[in-house]
Design a protein around this motif. Structure first.
Motif, PDB file in Angstrom:
ATOM      1  N   ASP A 281     -22.132 -16.877  57.596  1.00  0.00           N
ATOM      2  CA  ASP A 281     -20.990 -17.758  56.854  1.00  0.00           C
ATOM      3  C   ASP A 281     -21.656 -18.653  55.866  1.00  0.00           C
ATOM      4  O   ASP A 281     -21.431 -18.705  54.609  1.00  0.00           O
ATOM      5  CB  ASP A 281     -20.207 -18.501  58.011  1.00  0.00           C
ATOM      6  N   TRP A 282     -23.009 -19.252  56.558  1.00  0.00           N
ATOM      7  CA  TRP A 282     -23.681 -20.351  55.362  1.00  0.00           C
ATOM      8  C   TRP A 282     -24.182 -19.371  54.407  1.00  0.00           C
ATOM      9  O   TRP A 282     -24.454 -19.859  53.035  1.00  0.00           O
ATOM     10  CB  TRP A 282     -24.774 -21.020  56.470  1.00  0.00           C
TER      11      TRP A 282
ATOM     12  N   ARG B 257     -23.592 -16.836  53.093  1.00  0.00           N
ATOM     13  CA  ARG B 257     -22.562 -16.201  51.960  1.00  0.00           C
ATOM     14  C   ARG B 257     -22.614 -17.270  50.917  1.00  0.00           C
ATOM     15  O   ARG B 257     -21.956 -16.857  49.794  1.00  0.00           O
ATOM     16  CB  ARG B 257     -21.304 -15.942  52.413  1.00  0.00           C
TER      17      ARG B 257
END
Length: 282
Positions: free
Chosen positions: A279-280, A282
């Motif tokens: 998530d980070w 991305r």
């Protein structure tokens, strides 16, 4: 996880590394007492998501770089990381660091921000907030090995398989030191290099004077936002040590405590850590 063995040739040193996958690069730096293979479960998940993972051996932690630790301070290791990124790509790269590797990633982001895109650190607070970590007597007790490592002869006698097994079990409750870690630290030269890394925390003669200008910024908050991960059950650096982490981070950074994880949180909770990392990144 199947890794290929590669060599990253830089203007500082040739760094052996483990690599897997295809796609945008993520460079992963290990800590103490550890080995790049410990990134296997996390790498498997990153590779499945379309990333290429490269995990170099810290200087002095591979037969090819034994004895190459004239200087052993954290900034020397960060300069190594900057050289590795430059050798791998002309573009800024994503970086993940665990334990000693977290310091590598944090100082890299502070002193060579042009070399990084997204940064994740695990199990150690940001370098800019570490100045007070020795103030707490309970933390001093957890860091007993750091102080004993400073004493010539005592450190050499203490750093053995029994200690490594103890640290792993204590830092991540229920987790046993893997055989690849025990085999790496069975080499007296590797143990000697690890002691120099810790002695450089207090011995300024182990700091590279060529990097003095970078040292003016390496312990300040990096201009690059970072994701800082801590283990809820970390027996080495407890989550309360991250209470002031925001003061050492750029705007847009995040601190996450991973439930049920110890110091080796990427082994304790690989699914959760991979999800946070992807998530980070991305």
């Amino acid at each position: 996880m199947r890794f290929d063995e590669i060599v990253i040739r830089t203007d500082r040193l040739d760094f052996p590394a483990l690599a897997a996958g295809e796609g945008p690069l993520v460079v992963c730096w290990h800590g103490f007492p550890d080995h790049p293979l410990s990134f296997g479960p996390l790498a498997e998940r990153l590779v499945a998501a379309g990333r290429r993972v490269v995990a170099p051996f810290l200087r002095g932690h591979h037969p090819a770089t034994l004895g190459r630790l004239r200087f052993a301070d954290g900034l020397t290791l960060a300069a190594d990381a900057a050289a590795v990124n430059a050798a791998l790509s002309d573009e800024p790269l994503d970086v993940i660091g665990h334990d000693v590797g977290a310091g590598v990633a944090g100082r890299l982001a502070a002193a060579w921000p042009e070399r990084v895109r997204r940064v994740i650190t695990m199990a150690v607070p940001p370098p800019a907030t570490l100045g007070t970590i020795f103030d707490d007597p309970a933390q001093q007790q957890r860091f007993f090995y750091v102080f004993l490592f400073q004493v010539p002869g005592v450190g050499e006698a203490l750093l053995n398989e029994a200690l490594i097994r103890y640290l792993w079990r204590t830092w991540s409750p229920g987790l046993e030191a893997p055989e690849h870690v025990l085999a790496l630290y069975a080499d007296p030269a590797v143990r000697a290099g690890a002691l120099r890394l810790y002695r450089a925390n207090f011995d300024r003669s182990l700091h590279d004077p060529v990097l003095a200008d970078r040292a003016k910024v390496s312990e300040k908050p990096a201009p690059v936002p970072m994701l800082v991960l801590a283990g809820e059950q970390d027996g080495c650096i407890t989550p309360d040590n991250y209470a002031g982490a925001a003061a050492g981070l750029a705007p847009g950074s995040r601190v996450e405590v991973v439930a049920g994880a110890g110091h080796f949180l990427h082994l304790d909770r690989p699914d959760e850590v991979a999800a946070l990392a992807l998530d980070w990144l991305r």
